[in-house]
Scaffold this motif. Structure first.
Motif, PDB file in Angstrom:
ATOM      1  N   LEU A 113      -0.409   3.324  -6.364  1.00 21.08           N
ATOM      2  CA  LEU A 113      -1.471   4.304  -6.107  1.00 21.08           C
ATOM      3  C   LEU A 113      -1.205   5.075  -4.816  1.00 21.08           C
ATOM      4  N   ALA A 114      -0.696   4.394  -3.799  1.00 21.62           N
ATOM      5  CA  ALA A 114      -0.405   5.078  -2.535  1.00 21.62           C
ATOM      6  C   ALA A 114       0.641   6.170  -2.742  1.00 21.62           C
ATOM      7  N   ILE A 115       1.638   5.898  -3.574  1.00 17.06           N
ATOM      8  CA  ILE A 115       2.659   6.914  -3.855  1.00 17.06           C
ATOM      9  C   ILE A 115       2.061   8.058  -4.652  1.00 17.06           C
ATOM     10  N   VAL A 116       1.208   7.745  -5.619  1.00 15.43           N
ATOM     11  CA  VAL A 116       0.522   8.797  -6.387  1.00 15.43           C
ATOM     12  C   VAL A 116      -0.256   9.710  -5.447  1.00 15.43           C
ATOM     13  N   GLY A 117      -1.005   9.107  -4.524  1.00 16.96           N
ATOM     14  CA  GLY A 117      -1.763   9.899  -3.555  1.00 16.96           C
ATOM     15  C   GLY A 117      -0.865  10.727  -2.677  1.00 16.96           C
ATOM     16  N   GLY A 118       0.264  10.158  -2.258  1.00 14.21           N
ATOM     17  CA  GLY A 118       1.218  10.909  -1.446  1.00 14.21           C
ATOM     18  C   GLY A 118       1.751  12.132  -2.155  1.00 14.21           C
ATOM     19  N   LEU A 119       1.945  12.026  -3.463  1.00 17.61           N
ATOM     20  CA  LEU A 119       2.436  13.174  -4.235  1.00 17.61           C
ATOM     21  C   LEU A 119       1.389  14.291  -4.298  1.00 17.61           C
ATOM     22  N   PHE A 120       0.116  13.918  -4.323  1.00 11.58           N
ATOM     23  CA  PHE A 120      -0.939  14.944  -4.255  1.00 11.58           C
ATOM     24  C   PHE A 120      -0.882  15.670  -2.910  1.00 11.58           C
ATOM     25  N   VAL A 121      -0.673  14.918  -1.847  1.00 14.41           N
ATOM     26  CA  VAL A 121      -0.592  15.524  -0.515  1.00 14.41           C
ATOM     27  C   VAL A 121       0.601  16.477  -0.439  1.00 14.41           C
ATOM     28  N   VAL A 122       1.740  16.068  -0.990  1.00 19.37           N
ATOM     29  CA  VAL A 122       2.926  16.940  -1.018  1.00 19.37           C
ATOM     30  C   VAL A 122       2.636  18.202  -1.809  1.00 19.37           C
ATOM     31  N   ALA A 123       1.952  18.054  -2.938  1.00 23.06           N
ATOM     32  CA  ALA A 123       1.589  19.224  -3.749  1.00 23.06           C
ATOM     33  C   ALA A 123       0.727  20.195  -2.958  1.00 23.06           C
ATOM     34  N   ALA A 124      -0.207  19.646  -2.169  1.00 24.34           N
ATOM     35  CA  ALA A 124      -1.076  20.502  -1.354  1.00 24.34           C
ATOM     36  C   ALA A 124      -0.282  21.196  -0.251  1.00 24.34           C
ATOM     37  N   GLN A 125       0.604  20.460   0.406  1.00 26.35           N
ATOM     38  CA  GLN A 125       1.396  21.034   1.495  1.00 26.35           C
ATOM     39  C   GLN A 125       2.292  22.164   0.998  1.00 26.35           C
ATOM     40  N   GLN A 126       2.867  21.985  -0.193  1.00 21.85           N
ATOM     41  CA  GLN A 126       3.801  22.962  -0.729  1.00 21.85           C
ATOM     42  C   GLN A 126       3.131  23.964  -1.659  1.00 21.85           C
ATOM     43  N   SER A 127       1.820  23.797  -1.848  1.00 21.06           N
ATOM     44  CA  SER A 127       1.062  24.660  -2.769  1.00 21.06           C
ATOM     45  C   SER A 127       1.753  24.737  -4.126  1.00 21.06           C
ATOM     46  N   ASP A 128       2.174  23.575  -4.614  1.00 18.95           N
ATOM     47  CA  ASP A 128       2.926  23.495  -5.858  1.00 18.95           C
ATOM     48  C   ASP A 128       2.370  22.341  -6.691  1.00 18.95           C
ATOM     49  N   ALA A 129       1.603  22.682  -7.732  1.00 18.06           N
ATOM     50  CA  ALA A 129       0.958  21.662  -8.556  1.00 18.06           C
ATOM     51  C   ALA A 129       1.965  20.782  -9.281  1.00 18.06           C
ATOM     52  N   SER A 130       3.175  21.272  -9.489  1.00 22.01           N
ATOM     53  CA  SER A 130       4.169  20.478 -10.212  1.00 22.01           C
ATOM     54  C   SER A 130       4.606  19.235  -9.437  1.00 22.01           C
ATOM     55  N   GLU A 131       4.308  19.203  -8.124  1.00 22.56           N
ATOM     56  CA  GLU A 131       4.655  18.024  -7.318  1.00 22.56           C
ATOM     57  C   GLU A 131       3.714  16.853  -7.588  1.00 22.56           C
ATOM     58  N   ALA A 132       2.528  17.138  -8.138  1.00 19.92           N
ATOM     59  CA  ALA A 132       1.556  16.089  -8.455  1.00 19.92           C
ATOM     60  C   ALA A 132       1.888  15.544  -9.841  1.00 19.92           C
ATOM     61  N   THR A 133       2.683  14.499  -9.876  1.00 17.48           N
ATOM     62  CA  THR A 133       3.225  14.012 -11.148  1.00 17.48           C
ATOM     63  C   THR A 133       2.624  12.694 -11.605  1.00 17.48           C
ATOM     64  N   GLY A 134       1.552  12.257 -10.973  1.00 17.73           N
ATOM     65  CA  GLY A 134       0.852  11.078 -11.437  1.00 17.73           C
ATOM     66  C   GLY A 134       1.648   9.793 -11.299  1.00 17.73           C
ATOM     67  N   LEU A 135       1.265   8.795 -12.118  1.00 20.62           N
ATOM     68  CA  LEU A 135       1.872   7.473 -12.010  1.00 20.62           C
ATOM     69  C   LEU A 135       3.348   7.493 -12.406  1.00 20.62           C
ATOM     70  N   ASP A 136       3.679   8.224 -13.458  1.00 25.71           N
ATOM     71  CA  ASP A 136       5.084   8.295 -13.875  1.00 25.71           C
ATOM     72  C   ASP A 136       5.933   8.914 -12.769  1.00 25.71           C
ATOM     73  N   GLY A 137       5.411   9.944 -12.123  1.00 20.60           N
ATOM     74  CA  GLY A 137       6.128  10.552 -11.001  1.00 20.60           C
ATOM     75  C   GLY A 137       6.293   9.578  -9.848  1.00 20.60           C
ATOM     76  N   ALA A 138       5.261   8.757  -9.615  1.00 20.89           N
ATOM     77  CA  ALA A 138       5.349   7.755  -8.556  1.00 20.89           C
ATOM     78  C   ALA A 138       6.448   6.743  -8.855  1.00 20.89           C
ATOM     79  N   MET A 139       6.567   6.356 -10.122  1.00 19.56           N
ATOM     80  CA  MET A 139       7.618   5.413 -10.511  1.00 19.56           C
ATOM     81  C   MET A 139       9.012   6.018 -10.300  1.00 19.56           C
ATOM     82  N   HIS A 140       9.173   7.282 -10.655  1.00 17.20           N
ATOM     83  CA  HIS A 140      10.458   7.957 -10.447  1.00 17.20           C
ATOM     84  C   HIS A 140      10.755   8.117  -8.955  1.00 17.20           C
ATOM     85  N   THR A 141       9.720   8.447  -8.175  1.00 10.81           N
ATOM     86  CA  THR A 141       9.899   8.589  -6.726  1.00 10.81           C
ATOM     87  C   THR A 141      10.357   7.276  -6.112  1.00 10.81           C
TER      88      THR A 141
END
Length: 260
Positions: A198-226
């Motif tokens: 969950l912490a990684i999922v939340g971190g990806l939301f923060v990255v999406a906000a910083q970069q203004s890029d919704a594609s960075e918010a990849t949910g749980l699957d994205g957290a697993m890949h990260t």
């Protein structure tokens, strides 16, 4: 009649924890496969539900899961309405937790309903679409960042709850101190692993906000890949995968002995 209806509702709500356990075990299996190179299915809720849909009687299981999640979500919503208010037992914190659980399980009910009807879609895509819509709102980037920070805090809460074994307080159906070693281990490892994810999922939301890029918010699957792409990624992802399976086992225990 009222008593029997209440009992039936409670049994259905407890089945929600049972289904949640199955979902976590399946996500753990998919994450473990991903750790060793199999990325044919996303390691998240949609991947787990797709795995169920492919099995014999998969549709029947999904409909059962939908009803169970709906019952558990409705139970938590009713609980939120009866705790933390003026003259009522419970704290505002208890009410907030009940609201959070209600939202989570009702969202899972909606997701499962879509798969039961044969129209399921990627959780990753849904997360990105939601993030994109949120960014279009006034102060959208701030809202996405705030959401990310909130999810990180929830992740940290899970880690602390696991490390301190506070999850044993939820097993009110067991006599105090009677939880076996297996239950303690499953809960401890499970909560810590889920908290990390969950912490990684939340971190990806923060990255999406910083970069203004919704594609960075990849949910749980994205957290697993990260996690896999980081140092010692295969080992760490495998450990988290095993932890998610352990959390599923704890959910099975909670379905029988847990506080609703």
């Amino acid at each position: 009649m009222a008593g029997s209806t209440h009992d039936a509702w409670e049994k259905a709500a407890r089945a929600g924890y049972l289904v949640s356990g199955l979902l976590h075990v399946l996500i753990g299996v998919l994450a473990f496969q991903l750790a060793f190179g199999d990325s044919s299915r996303s390691a998240d809720q949609s991947g787990a539900l797709a795995s169920v849909a492919d099995e014999s009687f998969g549709a029947a299981i999904l409909w059962f899961a939908f009803v169970a999640f709906l019952a558990l979500g409705a139970w938590q919503a009713a609980k939120a309405a009866h705790v933390g208010g003026a003259g009522r037992a419970g704290s505002s914190g208890d009410r907030a937790k009940a609201v959070g659980r209600a939202v989570m399980y009702l969202a899972l009910a909606v997701l499962t309903f879509a798969w039961a009807r044969g129209g399921g879609s990627s959780s990753k895509g849904q997360t990105q679409d939601f993030t994109a819509d949120l960014m279009k709102a006034p102060f959208g980037q701030v809202l996405v960042a705030a959401l990310g920070i909130a999810v990180v805090v929830i992740g940290i809460y899970h880690v602390v709850k696991g490390w301190r074994e506070k999850f044993l307080e939820d097993l009110t159906g067991l006599p105090r101190g009677s939880a076996g070693r297996g239950t303690r281990l499953a809960g401890k490892v499970g909560y810590i692993a889920k908290g990390v994810a969950l912490a990684i999922v939340g971190g990806l939301f923060v990255v999406a906000a910083q970069q203004s890029d919704a594609s960075e918010a990849t949910g749980l699957d994205g957290a697993m890949h990260t996690l896999k792409e980081g140092p010692a990624g295969t080992v760490l992802l495998a450990l988290v995968a095993v932890g998610l399976m352990a959390f599923g086992v704890y959910c099975f225990v909670r379905a029988r002995y847990g506080r609703l």
